[in-house]
Design a protein around this motif. Structure first.
Motif, PDB file in Angstrom:
ATOM      1  N   LYS A 348       0.785  -1.149  -0.023  1.00  0.00           N
ATOM      2  CA  LYS A 348       0.001  -0.173   0.015  1.00  0.00           C
ATOM      3  C   LYS A 348       0.837   1.197   0.030  1.00  0.00           C
ATOM      4  N   VAL A 349       2.201   1.277  -0.155  1.00  0.00           N
ATOM      5  CA  VAL A 349       3.224   2.143  -0.005  1.00  0.00           C
ATOM      6  C   VAL A 349       3.861   2.747  -1.302  1.00  0.00           C
ATOM      7  N   ALA A 350       3.654   3.869  -1.627  1.00  0.00           N
ATOM      8  CA  ALA A 350       4.670   4.425  -2.901  1.00  0.00           C
ATOM      9  C   ALA A 350       5.737   4.683  -2.485  1.00  0.00           C
ATOM     10  N   CYS A 351       5.924   5.356  -1.093  1.00  0.00           N
ATOM     11  CA  CYS A 351       7.387   5.937  -0.529  1.00  0.00           C
ATOM     12  C   CYS A 351       7.025   6.417   0.617  1.00  0.00           C
ATOM     13  N   VAL A 352       8.213   6.487   1.520  1.00  0.00           N
ATOM     14  CA  VAL A 352       8.233   6.864   2.765  1.00  0.00           C
ATOM     15  C   VAL A 352       9.249   8.174   2.814  1.00  0.00           C
ATOM     16  N   TYR A 353       8.635   9.552   3.401  1.00  0.00           N
ATOM     17  CA  TYR A 353       9.508  10.392   3.464  1.00  0.00           C
ATOM     18  C   TYR A 353       9.308  10.802   5.116  1.00  0.00           C
ATOM     19  N   VAL A 354      10.656  10.724   5.638  1.00  0.00           N
ATOM     20  CA  VAL A 354      10.531  11.112   7.192  1.00  0.00           C
ATOM     21  C   VAL A 354      11.571  12.241   7.393  1.00  0.00           C
ATOM     22  N   ASP A 355      11.322  12.781   8.409  1.00  0.00           N
ATOM     23  CA  ASP A 355      12.093  14.016   8.661  1.00  0.00           C
ATOM     24  C   ASP A 355      12.444  14.100  10.312  1.00  0.00           C
ATOM     25  N   LEU A 414      12.771   5.375   0.021  1.00  0.00           N
ATOM     26  CA  LEU A 414      12.898   5.804   1.569  1.00  0.00           C
ATOM     27  C   LEU A 414      13.657   7.351   1.188  1.00  0.00           C
ATOM     28  N   LEU A 415      13.082   8.368   1.923  1.00  0.00           N
ATOM     29  CA  LEU A 415      13.847   9.454   1.767  1.00  0.00           C
ATOM     30  C   LEU A 415      13.866  10.197   3.428  1.00  0.00           C
ATOM     31  N   HIS A 416      15.122  10.358   3.943  1.00  0.00           N
ATOM     32  CA  HIS A 416      15.188  10.973   5.350  1.00  0.00           C
ATOM     33  C   HIS A 416      15.759  12.524   4.952  1.00  0.00           C
ATOM     34  N   VAL A 417      15.330  13.294   5.744  1.00  0.00           N
ATOM     35  CA  VAL A 417      15.949  14.800   6.022  1.00  0.00           C
ATOM     36  C   VAL A 417      16.185  14.804   7.283  1.00  0.00           C
ATOM     37  N   PHE A 434      20.110   3.064  11.035  1.00  0.00           N
ATOM     38  CA  PHE A 434      19.234   2.706   9.995  1.00  0.00           C
ATOM     39  C   PHE A 434      19.415   2.698   8.566  1.00  0.00           C
ATOM     40  N   GLU A 435      19.896   3.791   8.021  1.00  0.00           N
ATOM     41  CA  GLU A 435      20.548   3.686   6.764  1.00  0.00           C
ATOM     42  C   GLU A 435      21.501   2.643   6.388  1.00  0.00           C
ATOM     43  N   GLY A 442      19.958  -4.119   0.689  1.00  0.00           N
ATOM     44  CA  GLY A 442      19.581  -3.873  -0.514  1.00  0.00           C
ATOM     45  C   GLY A 442      18.350  -2.917  -0.674  1.00  0.00           C
ATOM     46  N   GLY A 443      18.102  -2.174   0.245  1.00  0.00           N
ATOM     47  CA  GLY A 443      16.965  -1.300   0.182  1.00  0.00           C
ATOM     48  C   GLY A 443      17.383   0.169  -0.656  1.00  0.00           C
ATOM     49  N   ASP A 444      16.403   0.984  -0.803  1.00  0.00           N
ATOM     50  CA  ASP A 444      16.410   2.252  -1.716  1.00  0.00           C
ATOM     51  C   ASP A 444      16.291   3.264  -0.777  1.00  0.00           C
ATOM     52  N   ILE A 445      17.438   3.850  -0.132  1.00  0.00           N
ATOM     53  CA  ILE A 445      17.302   5.062   0.835  1.00  0.00           C
ATOM     54  C   ILE A 445      18.205   6.270   0.268  1.00  0.00           C
ATOM     55  N   GLN A 446      17.537   7.158   0.402  1.00  0.00           N
ATOM     56  CA  GLN A 446      18.476   8.783   0.195  1.00  0.00           C
ATOM     57  C   GLN A 446      18.481   9.382   1.573  1.00  0.00           C
ATOM     58  N   VAL A 447      19.332  10.176   2.151  1.00  0.00           N
ATOM     59  CA  VAL A 447      19.405  10.905   2.967  1.00  0.00           C
ATOM     60  C   VAL A 447      19.919  12.319   2.757  1.00  0.00           C
TER      61      VAL A 447
END
Length: 478
Positions: A348-355, A414-417, A434-435, A442-447
């Motif tokens: 059910k998730v397209a992406c996660v943006y957390v701050d 995933l995007l973290h700011v 976590f990153e 093998g996950g897709d994360i950007q910080v």
């Protein structure tokens, strides 16, 4: 008889062909109403490089983009420098526009005009309505002023624009049900684009032109209205110029903000916590046709009850028609809510943006590492998860940090700011480990790192990197 009939066929065919050509050649007319920034003051070769001219080049020959900008003009009709007193205003009305972009308000923020600011809304509505009554029934889009880098407080400073002009334009958009485009946030971190600190150069005009082009070419979901799908009683108020419905769902306070023109496939962003705080990403997505939703499950720290309530709310959103996959947004402890739900609902998730996200409750609110924590919230957390002792809490394995394997299985980006100087939700105890775990799995994360910034302020003054991340994820996965 046959000859007459043949001539009739030829005449009809010519008429049909002429009509078809005329229809095919009818251009969409766009009126750009504004002040010196629209006119292109200070831009070398403004006839080619003003934003209306650049927009024309982007759109091509099927459009006529007309520049009706006049330097130094105001929305205010008094004291005597009104845009509505110019020949350009009359020409704009007579141009039979299909679409009107209005970019005014910058000059109203300076002295002496700001002394008459109480008349701003009435005069702006008069301007809008003069276009609304045209036979072409044009689409009307209000543009928030770009940023200003002037420091002379008698002039158009950014503080005056932010405090006096932008809230009024947003309220006008709410009352007149006009579309909005937030140009201001696109420039707050680009002083280099303003040679005189007030007017953008040709590169700045390019940013404006591309943003307007994006709006014109956006695909829409015609005829969709979320609000009639709400079965509970609700009230409607303005959320930065957009209609926001407040209602109760399973005893929880909920909100849905709808865009003026819903985007195709009905994308949405779900804020996990702290409604309305640093809203620039939400506003930018509303401008682009997203719905913004909120279901308050504070203070449950993403436990089974919170996840269940959210499951039910998601089902409600699906029944209403929103996209199957949602973009999740979590600020601070909202990261726990977003990730705990995402881990159980990967499809059910397209992406996660957390701050500045909390990812290990032992770090915050526990304060069991280098941070100070929050003793009162630590006790709430233990109660939420049925933990009676600190020993049990230290052995707790329900954090996002503990669920990386489940999160990565969802294959959503995933995007973290984060602020590198955050001393409340420490980077070293949350996003950094976590990153590492996500990458190793093998996950897709950007910080995105903010050097020297603490836990606050959240988000980015210019949310473009966040918005582009969400747009890419939702476009790919709808």
């Amino acid at each position: 008889m046959t000859s007459h009939f043949s001539r009739l066929i030829v005449v009809v065919s010519c008429f049909v062909l002429s009509y078809s050509v005329a229809v095919a050649q009818k251009k969409i007319r766009i009126a750009c109403v504004g002040n010196s920034i629209t006119y292109g003051s200070g831009i070398e070769n403004r006839e080619q490089n003003s934003y209306p001219s650049q927009l024309q080049n982007l759109l091509g020959s099927s459009y006529d983009v007309l520049n009706f900008g006049v330097s130094g003009r105001t929305v205010l009709r008094q004291p005597g420098n009104s845009y509505m007193a110019t020949p350009a205003y009359k020409e704009a009305l007579e141009s039979s526009p299909d679409l009107v972009f209005i970019k005014l308000g910058t000059n109203d923020s300076r002295l002496p005009y700001r002394l008459q600011i109480d008349s701003f809304a009435t005069d702006y509505k008069t301007l809008i309505r003069s276009f609304k009554v045209l036979p072409t029934n044009p689409r009307i889009v209000l543009l928030l002023p770009v940023a200003s880098f002037l420091t002379d407080t008698t002039r158009q400073t950014d503080q005056a624009i932010i405090k006096l002009i932008m809230p009024r334009i947003r309220q006008i958009a709410f009352e007149e049900k006009c579309e909005l485009i937030d140009l201001h946030s696109l420039f707050v971190d680009h002083p280099e684009l303003f040679p005189d600190k007030l007017h953008p150069n040709s590169s700045g005009a390019t940013i404006i032109a591309k943003r307007l082009y994006e709006t014109i070419n956006a695909q829409e979901e015609n005829g969709f209205d979320f609000f009639p799908k709400i079965k509970a009683a609700y009230t409607v108020s303005s959320f930065y110029g957009y209609d926001c419905a407040d209602f109760s769902f399973e005893g929880r306070a909920c909100k849905v903000v709808k865009p003026r023109r819903p985007a195709k496939d009905l994308p949405w962003i779900w804020r996990a916590r702290f409604w309305g705080h640093e809203p620039q990403t939400d506003i930018a997505l509303l401008d682009r046709g997203f719905h913004v939703v909120y279901c308050d499950v504070a203070e449950l720290f993403g436990n089974a009850q919170a996840v269940t309530i959210w499951n039910h709310f998601y089902a409600f959103a699906q029944q209403a028609g929103l996209a199957k996959k949602v973009a999740l947004e979590g600020l601070s402890r909202g990261g726990v809510y977003a990730y705990n739900w995402a881990a159980e609902n990967p499809e059910k998730v397209a992406c996660v943006y957390v701050d500045a996200p909390v990812l290990d409750l032992k770090s915050w609110p526990g304060g069991k590492g280098q941070g100070k924590g929050s003793p009162s919230d630590w006790e709430i957390f233990k109660k939420d998860f049925g933990l009676t002792t600190d020993e049990q809490a230290m052995a707790f394995k329900g954090n996002p940090m503990d669920k990386v394997a489940d999160i990565v299985k969802g294959h959503y980006p995933l995007l973290h700011v984060v602020g590198d100087a955050d001393d409340l939700v420490l980077l070293s105890e949350n996003t950094a480990p976590f990153e590492q775990k996500v990458r190793e799995s093998g996950g897709d994360i950007q910080v995105i790192h903010k050097p020297g910034i603490g836990h606050h302020p959240h988000s980015l003054p210019n949310p473009t990197p966040i918005v582009e991340f969400i747009l890419k994820a939702t476009t790919k996965r709808q």
